[in-house]
Design a protein around this motif. Structure first.
Motif, PDB file in Angstrom:
ATOM      1  N   GLY A  97      -6.861   4.099   1.198  1.00  0.00           N
ATOM      2  CA  GLY A  97      -7.204   2.686   1.244  1.00  0.00           C
ATOM      3  C   GLY A  97      -6.639   1.923   0.056  1.00  0.00           C
ATOM      4  O   GLY A  97      -6.187   0.781   0.189  1.00  0.00           O
ATOM      5  N   ALA A 106      -2.962   1.356   0.684  1.00  0.00           N
ATOM      6  CA  ALA A 106      -2.751   0.278   1.665  1.00  0.00           C
ATOM      7  C   ALA A 106      -3.055  -1.080   1.038  1.00  0.00           C
ATOM      8  O   ALA A 106      -2.327  -2.061   1.248  1.00  0.00           O
ATOM      9  CB  ALA A 106      -3.626   0.511   2.889  1.00  0.00           C
ATOM     10  N   GLY A 107      -4.124  -1.145   0.243  1.00  0.00           N
ATOM     11  CA  GLY A 107      -4.504  -2.405  -0.391  1.00  0.00           C
ATOM     12  C   GLY A 107      -3.431  -2.900  -1.349  1.00  0.00           C
ATOM     13  O   GLY A 107      -3.090  -4.087  -1.374  1.00  0.00           O
ATOM     14  N   VAL A 163      -4.805  -2.811   9.735  1.00  0.00           N
ATOM     15  CA  VAL A 163      -5.678  -2.278   8.689  1.00  0.00           C
ATOM     16  C   VAL A 163      -7.083  -2.860   8.804  1.00  0.00           C
ATOM     17  O   VAL A 163      -8.073  -2.166   8.621  1.00  0.00           O
ATOM     18  CB  VAL A 163      -5.069  -2.562   7.294  1.00  0.00           C
ATOM     19  N   THR A 223      -9.555  -0.617   1.514  1.00  0.00           N
ATOM     20  CA  THR A 223      -8.359  -1.465   1.568  1.00  0.00           C
ATOM     21  C   THR A 223      -8.722  -2.927   1.354  1.00  0.00           C
ATOM     22  O   THR A 223      -8.094  -3.627   0.560  1.00  0.00           O
ATOM     23  CB  THR A 223      -7.661  -1.308   2.932  1.00  0.00           C
ATOM     24  N   HIS A 262      -7.464  -4.928  -1.852  1.00  0.00           N
ATOM     25  CA  HIS A 262      -6.544  -6.020  -1.549  1.00  0.00           C
ATOM     26  C   HIS A 262      -7.018  -7.328  -2.164  1.00  0.00           C
ATOM     27  O   HIS A 262      -6.272  -8.036  -2.830  1.00  0.00           O
ATOM     28  CB  HIS A 262      -6.406  -6.154  -0.029  1.00  0.00           C
TER      29      HIS A 262
END
Ligand SMILES: Nc1ncnc2c1ncn2[C@@H]1O[C@H](COP(=O)(O)OP(=O)(O)OP(=O)(O)O)[C@@H](O)[C@H]1O
Ligand SMILES: [Mg+2]
Lengths: 279, 393
Positions: free
Chosen positions: A79, A82-83, A102, A152, A156
């Motif tokens: 995660g 991805a973030g 996502v 994520t 993010h």
């Protein structure tokens, strides 16, 4: 003004009562001396003691803990990656699709996620012979997939608010990209990573639906065990078990909240000071 | 009313030394350029942010990039630092081709507009960060950090975090951090934009002092013309990704090569004109709005009948109540005047209806009645042929 605030306070009390009276009554009854769930038989901690000698429950708790630890850690690693990708790489082929994919599981009904995971495992077993049977591995994998979304999202949002120039400055001062990641990016998002892990951990710990779809014979997590026991009637030892679970989950969520909140407060203070300095 | 800080010197220098389009200071003829930007173009998709820029900068210069918002200053700086790869062209520093090197391999450091301090490190750690990649002993590093903090007078704040110090102090930390590695070239992106006017002026001189002490070459991005003129040995005026003029502050102020540069630096009066006769030193142009002919400083390539722009700086115009025998004298009426203390700004209506700005220094301490001119007064304005600038575009 005064009347309205009385009204608001009443509403608030009702709201809280609605949420917490069931949980509170459960907690109170976990100290019930009587075997009957509806009759108060005096204060006692014997259900907690009996829990400790119940192998079945202890095994289930241990299994749940293992799955939660492993899946939360994996979900945090994936995660976070991805973030970072979403926050820092503004343009790459398929970014919109990636970002949609996502976050979609956030709003996906758990039943759907559960069925989808089950279907995948069955198909995979047919095509590549793995996983041969469902159990610890499949449950952990399923938990990773749906809890990494939370990590994520948190990472993010934290990183989008941080100034990208800070990372550029580190690179300008001679750091290679991996050093920038280690020295600058990860420390900046560490509160988000920690609270992401805690969220993933608690989500995994109390999941019933997805676990139910992806588990197999012999793999009984704590929530599943409670679920199956409750079908035969609520006993005080279940109350005790649930009380412990609520405490663990509650603590995890609270710590995650405090960590994020503190980071936010610090950010606010920084922004305020920067603003004042510019006056 | 912006007025360049060096006006007095500039006026003194308005003789023959400089000439339009002066590109480099005299020393440059011998020394090879320290920084050479060759035909650099940067496009984002179809948008051209930097367009065919060629620049040479000498060692030890403070060079300013001056231009309006969005004209490509930051982009050009990022190309130099290595954060953006130029679409076309090459960048050389000290004779080496830097175009394909990543930022962490360039002998260049940048001071970011937002300062970009590391929020989780103390002031000391911030300054020391770049040194961990240098081949130094721990003691040498500590010594360098101490020197740098000394230089920017922040020794007592060494253990504070960035959010515990003021904006001006943060700016100095950013400067110390960028200087600690002793880069060959320091890039400063609007280093003073976040400071208030007083602190800004103070810091300008600090910057110049530090530059003198360290001998580092500075490239400073700014959209503040006063700042550019105060700080820099030379400056480049940019517009829409292009460099419009390069020169000393005097060059671009007194000898602008285009309407854009003339209008961008300081304030100026423009008139439509037509060339009548041309000579070696001066040219006669007809200016309908002034109601007569003006003798102006000649520029190369003038032909009679050619349409041209006449530009006159407000402070170069002399105001008087009586007509006297000076060249380029025209009548007008004071429409309004604004008193600023050290000077006054007059708006003079010409017989044609055109309004001309005239700036007059209040040299004497005078009461209301003793001023050069008052509201509604009929006056005569005149300006020297050397102050009459002809511009082709
Ligand atoms: N990464 C990017 N992608 C697309 N366009 C960009 C990018 N970076 C800059 N631009 C565009 O290039 C132009 C020049 O930008 P730049 O940041 O160099 O301006 P600037 O001269 O520094 O302006 P300011 O004084 O406002 O800082 C702007 O129009 C900007 O929108
Ligand atoms: Mg900029």
């Amino acid at each position: 003004m005064r009347r309205r605030s009385t009204f608001l306070v009443t509403m608030l009390c009702f709201g809280f009562a609605f949420f917490y009276v069931p949980i509170l009554s459960m907690m109170v009854y976990s100290f019930n001396g009587s075997r009957l769930a509806t009759v108060w038989g005096g204060f006692s901690t014997k259900w907690y003691v009996s829990l400790l000698s119940n192998r079945q429950i202890l095994n289930a708790a241990l299994l749940s803990l293992k799955i939660a630890l492993l899946s939360a850690t994996m979900a945090t690693i994936l995660g976070t990656m991805a973030g970072i990708a979403l926050a820092r790489f503004k343009r790459f082929r398929g970014r919109t699709l990636f970002s949609g994919l996502v976050t979609a599981p956030l709003v996906m009904p758990e039943v759907i996620t559960g069925i989808a995971s089950l279907m995948l495992f069955i198909l995979m077993a047919e095509w590549i012979g793995w996983p041969a049977s469902r159990g610890f591995t499949t449950v952990t994998l399923a938990h990773i997939t749906f809890s990494m979304v939370f990590v994520t999202t948190i990472v993010h949002s934290r990183l989008s608010e941080a100034d990208a120039a800070v990372e550029e400055a580190a690179m300008d001062l001679g750091s290679r990209p991996w050093q920038v990641m280690k020295d600058i990016t990860l420390p900046i998002i560490s509160p988000a990573i920690v609270s992401g892990w805690l969220l993933a951990f608690t989500i995994s710990l109390d999941d019933v639906v997805i676990t139910n779809f992806t588990t197999g014979p012999g793999t009984t997590t704590l929530p599943i065990l409670i679920w199956s026991k409750v079908k035969l009637g609520v006993t005080p030892d279940i109350n005790a078990l649930a009380t412990i679970t609520v405490c663990i989950v509650g603590t995890g969520v609270a710590i995650a909240g405090v960590i994020l909140n503190r980071a936010e407060k610090r950010r606010d203070r920084d922004a305020r000071m920067a603003y004042q300095a510019n006056q | 009313m912006p007025e360049p800080a060096r006006t007095a010197d500039q006026r003194a220098a308005t003789t023959v030394a400089a000439f339009p389009g002066a590109q480099l200071p005299q020393t440059s003829v011998k020394a090879p350029p320290f920084i050479r930007i060759e035909h650099v173009t940067k496009r984002f998709g179809t948008f051209t942010a930097v367009s065919d820029v060629t620049l040479e900068i000498q060692k030890g210069e403070i060079f300013s990039l001056l231009g309006g918002s969005g004209c490509g200053k930051t982009t050009l700086l990022r190309v130099l630092a290595g954060f953006e790869a130029p679409t076309e062209g090459r960048v050389f520093i000290d004779g080496q081709d830097m175009t394909d090197l990543p930022p962490y391999e360039r002998p260049v450091n940048m001071m970011f507009q937002s300062y970009a301090l590391f929020p989780h490190m103390t002031v000391e750690k911030n300054v020391a960060y770049g040194l961990k990649h240098e081949d130094m002993t721990g003691a040498q590093r500590a010594e360098r950090v101490r020197e740098m903090l000394d230089l920017v007078q922040l020794t007592e704040f060494a253990q504070r975090k960035p959010h515990q110090i003021s904006g001006g102090q943060r700016q100095r930390v950013a400067l110390a951090r960028a200087l600690a590695k002793q880069p060959k070239l320091l890039l400063l992106d609007e280093p003073l934009a976040a400071l208030d006017k007083k602190l800004r002026e103070h810091t300008q001189f600090e910057l110049m002092e530090i530059q003198e002490k360290t001998g580092t070459t500075f490239i400073v991005v700014t959209h503040d013309q006063e700042e550019a003129m105060t700080l820099s040995s030379r400056l480049a005026v940019m517009d829409k990704g292009r460099i419009m003029q390069i020169g000393t502050a005097t060059d671009v102020y007194e000898y602008p090569n285009s309407r854009f540069v003339a209008g961008f630096i300081g304030s100026i009066n423009f008139f439509e004109a037509t060339v009548r006769t041309t000579g070696a030193e001066t040219a006669e142009v007809e200016v309908p709005d002034l109601g007569g002919n003006v003798t102006a400083r000649a520029i190369p390539g003038l032909a009679p009948g050619q349409p041209i722009t006449l530009a006159v700086r407000p402070e170069k115009v002399h105001l008087a109540r009586k007509r006297h025998d000076l060249p380029n004298t025209f009548p007008g009426t004071v429409q309004s005047l604004a008193y600023f203390g050290k000077d006054s700004l007059y708006r003079i209506v010409l017989p044609s209806g055109h309004v001309m700005l005239v700036n007059s220094v209040n040299a004497r301490r005078a009461g209301e009645h003793e001023r050069v001119a008052d509201w509604e007064d009929a006056v005569f304005l005149s300006f020297d042929p050397a102050a009459a600038i002809l511009l082709k575009d």
